[in-house]
Design a protein around this motif. Structure first.
Motif, PDB file in Angstrom:
ATOM      1  N   VAL A 176       6.050 -35.754 -39.990  1.00 61.00           N
ATOM      2  CA  VAL A 176       5.954 -34.323 -40.262  1.00 61.00           C
ATOM      3  C   VAL A 176       6.176 -34.080 -41.750  1.00 61.00           C
ATOM      4  O   VAL A 176       7.261 -34.399 -42.272  1.00 61.00           O
ATOM      5  CB  VAL A 176       6.965 -33.528 -39.439  1.00 61.00           C
ATOM      6  CG1 VAL A 176       6.827 -32.042 -39.748  1.00 61.00           C
ATOM      7  CG2 VAL A 176       6.772 -33.783 -37.949  1.00 61.00           C
ATOM      8  N   GLU A 177       5.158 -33.537 -42.413  1.00 65.12           N
ATOM      9  CA  GLU A 177       5.270 -33.206 -43.830  1.00 65.12           C
ATOM     10  C   GLU A 177       5.721 -31.759 -44.002  1.00 65.12           C
ATOM     11  O   GLU A 177       5.443 -30.899 -43.158  1.00 65.12           O
ATOM     12  CB  GLU A 177       3.919 -33.375 -44.549  1.00 65.12           C
ATOM     13  CG  GLU A 177       3.305 -34.749 -44.445  1.00 65.12           C
ATOM     14  CD  GLU A 177       2.264 -34.837 -43.360  1.00 65.12           C
ATOM     15  OE1 GLU A 177       1.365 -35.710 -43.458  1.00 65.12           O
ATOM     16  OE2 GLU A 177       2.326 -34.040 -42.403  1.00 65.12           O
ATOM     17  N   SER A 178       6.389 -31.497 -45.120  1.00 64.41           N
ATOM     18  CA  SER A 178       6.783 -30.138 -45.476  1.00 64.41           C
ATOM     19  C   SER A 178       6.902 -30.050 -46.993  1.00 64.41           C
ATOM     20  O   SER A 178       6.918 -31.077 -47.684  1.00 64.41           O
ATOM     21  CB  SER A 178       8.106 -29.760 -44.812  1.00 64.41           C
ATOM     22  OG  SER A 178       9.144 -30.615 -45.251  1.00 64.41           O
ATOM     23  N   GLY A 179       6.980 -28.812 -47.485  1.00 55.71           N
ATOM     24  CA  GLY A 179       7.198 -28.602 -48.915  1.00 55.71           C
ATOM     25  C   GLY A 179       5.974 -28.186 -49.703  1.00 55.71           C
ATOM     26  O   GLY A 179       6.076 -27.915 -50.901  1.00 55.71           O
ATOM     27  N   GLY A 180       4.831 -28.131 -49.061  1.00 53.84           N
ATOM     28  CA  GLY A 180       3.637 -27.686 -49.765  1.00 53.84           C
ATOM     29  C   GLY A 180       3.686 -26.195 -50.061  1.00 53.84           C
ATOM     30  O   GLY A 180       4.573 -25.483 -49.597  1.00 53.84           O
ATOM     31  N   GLY A 181       2.720 -25.736 -50.841  1.00 55.36           N
ATOM     32  CA  GLY A 181       2.660 -24.318 -51.161  1.00 55.36           C
ATOM     33  C   GLY A 181       1.782 -24.053 -52.352  1.00 55.36           C
ATOM     34  O   GLY A 181       1.015 -24.924 -52.779  1.00 55.36           O
ATOM     35  N   LEU A 182       1.908 -22.845 -52.894  1.00 55.84           N
ATOM     36  CA  LEU A 182       1.146 -22.410 -54.058  1.00 55.84           C
ATOM     37  C   LEU A 182       2.053 -22.443 -55.290  1.00 55.84           C
ATOM     38  O   LEU A 182       3.160 -21.915 -55.254  1.00 55.84           O
ATOM     39  CB  LEU A 182       0.620 -20.995 -53.830  1.00 55.84           C
ATOM     40  CG  LEU A 182      -0.081 -20.320 -55.018  1.00 55.84           C
ATOM     41  CD1 LEU A 182      -1.354 -21.063 -55.385  1.00 55.84           C
ATOM     42  CD2 LEU A 182      -0.388 -18.858 -54.681  1.00 55.84           C
TER      43      LEU A 182
ATOM     44  N   ASP B 224      -4.865 -31.298 -58.759  1.00 55.30           N
ATOM     45  CA  ASP B 224      -3.963 -31.843 -57.745  1.00 55.30           C
ATOM     46  C   ASP B 224      -4.057 -31.067 -56.436  1.00 55.30           C
ATOM     47  O   ASP B 224      -3.446 -31.456 -55.435  1.00 55.30           O
ATOM     48  CB  ASP B 224      -2.521 -31.815 -58.233  1.00 55.30           C
ATOM     49  CG  ASP B 224      -2.277 -32.742 -59.407  1.00 55.30           C
ATOM     50  OD1 ASP B 224      -1.567 -32.323 -60.341  1.00 55.30           O
ATOM     51  OD2 ASP B 224      -2.792 -33.877 -59.380  1.00 55.30           O
ATOM     52  N   THR B 225      -4.802 -29.971 -56.424  1.00 53.15           N
ATOM     53  CA  THR B 225      -4.961 -29.170 -55.218  1.00 53.15           C
ATOM     54  C   THR B 225      -5.616 -29.986 -54.118  1.00 53.15           C
ATOM     55  O   THR B 225      -6.690 -30.561 -54.307  1.00 53.15           O
ATOM     56  CB  THR B 225      -5.799 -27.917 -55.517  1.00 53.15           C
ATOM     57  OG1 THR B 225      -5.089 -27.082 -56.434  1.00 53.15           O
ATOM     58  CG2 THR B 225      -6.098 -27.143 -54.237  1.00 53.15           C
ATOM     59  N   ALA B 226      -4.944 -30.055 -52.963  1.00 53.95           N
ATOM     60  CA  ALA B 226      -5.428 -30.868 -51.842  1.00 53.95           C
ATOM     61  C   ALA B 226      -4.474 -30.709 -50.666  1.00 53.95           C
ATOM     62  O   ALA B 226      -3.381 -30.142 -50.809  1.00 53.95           O
ATOM     63  CB  ALA B 226      -5.513 -32.330 -52.227  1.00 53.95           C
ATOM     64  N   VAL B 227      -4.893 -31.240 -49.528  1.00 54.71           N
ATOM     65  CA  VAL B 227      -3.962 -31.436 -48.422  1.00 54.71           C
ATOM     66  C   VAL B 227      -3.327 -32.806 -48.608  1.00 54.71           C
ATOM     67  O   VAL B 227      -4.029 -33.804 -48.797  1.00 54.71           O
ATOM     68  CB  VAL B 227      -4.675 -31.356 -47.059  1.00 54.71           C
ATOM     69  CG1 VAL B 227      -3.680 -31.645 -45.929  1.00 54.71           C
ATOM     70  CG2 VAL B 227      -5.318 -29.988 -46.867  1.00 54.71           C
ATOM     71  N   TYR B 228      -2.003 -32.849 -48.586  1.00 51.44           N
ATOM     72  CA  TYR B 228      -1.260 -34.084 -48.802  1.00 51.44           C
ATOM     73  C   TYR B 228      -0.765 -34.622 -47.458  1.00 51.44           C
ATOM     74  O   TYR B 228      -0.162 -33.896 -46.667  1.00 51.44           O
ATOM     75  CB  TYR B 228      -0.098 -33.847 -49.741  1.00 51.44           C
ATOM     76  CG  TYR B 228      -0.527 -33.743 -51.183  1.00 51.44           C
ATOM     77  CD1 TYR B 228      -1.252 -32.637 -51.637  1.00 51.44           C
ATOM     78  CD2 TYR B 228      -0.245 -34.760 -52.093  1.00 51.44           C
ATOM     79  CE1 TYR B 228      -1.682 -32.559 -52.944  1.00 51.44           C
ATOM     80  CE2 TYR B 228      -0.667 -34.683 -53.417  1.00 51.44           C
ATOM     81  CZ  TYR B 228      -1.385 -33.572 -53.829  1.00 51.44           C
ATOM     82  OH  TYR B 228      -1.805 -33.487 -55.143  1.00 51.44           O
TER      83      TYR B 228
ATOM     84  N   GLN C 186       0.222 -34.581 -40.194  1.00 52.27           N
ATOM     85  CA  GLN C 186      -0.867 -33.609 -40.079  1.00 52.27           C
ATOM     86  C   GLN C 186      -1.211 -32.965 -41.415  1.00 52.27           C
ATOM     87  O   GLN C 186      -2.193 -32.219 -41.491  1.00 52.27           O
ATOM     88  CB  GLN C 186      -0.499 -32.542 -39.047  1.00 52.27           C
ATOM     89  CG  GLN C 186      -0.412 -33.122 -37.634  1.00 52.27           C
ATOM     90  CD  GLN C 186      -0.115 -32.076 -36.585  1.00 52.27           C
ATOM     91  OE1 GLN C 186       0.747 -31.232 -36.749  1.00 52.27           O
ATOM     92  NE2 GLN C 186      -0.843 -32.122 -35.494  1.00 52.27           N
ATOM     93  N   GLY C 187      -0.430 -33.230 -42.438  1.00 54.44           N
ATOM     94  CA  GLY C 187      -0.747 -32.761 -43.777  1.00 54.44           C
ATOM     95  C   GLY C 187      -0.081 -31.455 -44.140  1.00 54.44           C
ATOM     96  O   GLY C 187       0.267 -30.645 -43.280  1.00 54.44           O
ATOM     97  N   THR C 188       0.098 -31.275 -45.447  1.00 53.69           N
ATOM     98  CA  THR C 188       0.634 -30.031 -45.986  1.00 53.69           C
ATOM     99  C   THR C 188      -0.209 -29.634 -47.190  1.00 53.69           C
ATOM    100  O   THR C 188      -0.548 -30.482 -48.027  1.00 53.69           O
ATOM    101  CB  THR C 188       2.122 -30.181 -46.358  1.00 53.69           C
ATOM    102  OG1 THR C 188       2.649 -28.923 -46.778  1.00 53.69           O
ATOM    103  CG2 THR C 188       2.355 -31.208 -47.453  1.00 53.69           C
ATOM    104  N   GLN C 189      -0.559 -28.361 -47.281  1.00 53.52           N
ATOM    105  CA  GLN C 189      -1.446 -27.888 -48.330  1.00 53.52           C
ATOM    106  C   GLN C 189      -0.679 -27.677 -49.641  1.00 53.52           C
ATOM    107  O   GLN C 189       0.373 -27.034 -49.656  1.00 53.52           O
ATOM    108  CB  GLN C 189      -2.104 -26.576 -47.912  1.00 53.52           C
ATOM    109  CG  GLN C 189      -2.981 -25.937 -48.981  1.00 53.52           C
ATOM    110  CD  GLN C 189      -4.262 -26.708 -49.212  1.00 53.52           C
ATOM    111  OE1 GLN C 189      -4.963 -27.076 -48.260  1.00 53.52           O
ATOM    112  NE2 GLN C 189      -4.608 -26.942 -50.482  1.00 53.52           N
ATOM    113  N   VAL C 190      -1.241 -28.203 -50.709  1.00 58.18           N
ATOM    114  CA  VAL C 190      -0.732 -27.955 -52.058  1.00 58.18           C
ATOM    115  C   VAL C 190      -1.846 -27.297 -52.856  1.00 58.18           C
ATOM    116  O   VAL C 190      -2.948 -27.844 -52.946  1.00 58.18           O
ATOM    117  CB  VAL C 190      -0.287 -29.268 -52.740  1.00 58.18           C
ATOM    118  CG1 VAL C 190       0.022 -29.033 -54.216  1.00 58.18           C
ATOM    119  CG2 VAL C 190       0.913 -29.861 -52.019  1.00 58.18           C
ATOM    120  N   THR C 191      -1.566 -26.121 -53.403  1.00 57.87           N
ATOM    121  CA  THR C 191      -2.543 -25.401 -54.197  1.00 57.87           C
ATOM    122  C   THR C 191      -1.941 -25.118 -55.568  1.00 57.87           C
ATOM    123  O   THR C 191      -0.866 -24.524 -55.659  1.00 57.87           O
ATOM    124  CB  THR C 191      -2.950 -24.092 -53.524  1.00 57.87           C
ATOM    125  OG1 THR C 191      -3.463 -24.370 -52.213  1.00 57.87           O
ATOM    126  CG2 THR C 191      -4.023 -23.375 -54.333  1.00 57.87           C
TER     127      THR C 191
END
Length: 124
Positions: free
Chosen positions: A5-11, A90-94, A116-121
């Protein structure tokens, strides 16, 4: 069933920082090498960083070397990706992944379990 489980992504604005976390679900990955990959829209999934099971060896793609840092928690079961000086590219799903072989850490096919990935924008 979800194993990682990934977490911490965002804008975040360009030159900002984010810290991604990857925690196991239902089992332990202490004896696995762990890696981070990313996938931008219309692009193939690519290697970002990896760390050995002991945490003593780390590996980075050229595009993130010097800006990103991969690490493992004290119990070696949680993996982090500290991302500094972020750029719009670097914007991507990680994605976090677990590799039982400890080799070929930059190759997708060597990873057995995926999150399942976390979005980084990153905005410019």
């Amino acid at each position: 069933q979800v194993q990682l489980v990934e977490s911490g992504g965002g804008l975040v604005a360009a030159w900002g920082s984010l810290r991604l976390s990857c925690a196991p679900s239902r089992r332990t990955f202490r004896n696995y090498a762990m890696g981070w990959f990313r996938q931008a829209p219309g692009m193939e999934r690519e290697f970002v960083a990896a760390i050995s099971s002991s945490g003593s060896s780390t590996y980075y793609s050229d595009s993130v070397k010097g800006r990103f840092t991969i690490s493992r928690g004290n119990a070696k079961n949680t993996v982090y990706l500290q991302m500094n000086s972020l750029k719009p590219e670097d914007t991507a799903v990680y994605y976090c992944a677990a590799n039982p072989s400890q080799t070929g850490v930059d190759r997708l096919l060597n990873y057995e379990y995926w999150g399942q990935g976390t979005q980084v924008t990153v905005s410019s």
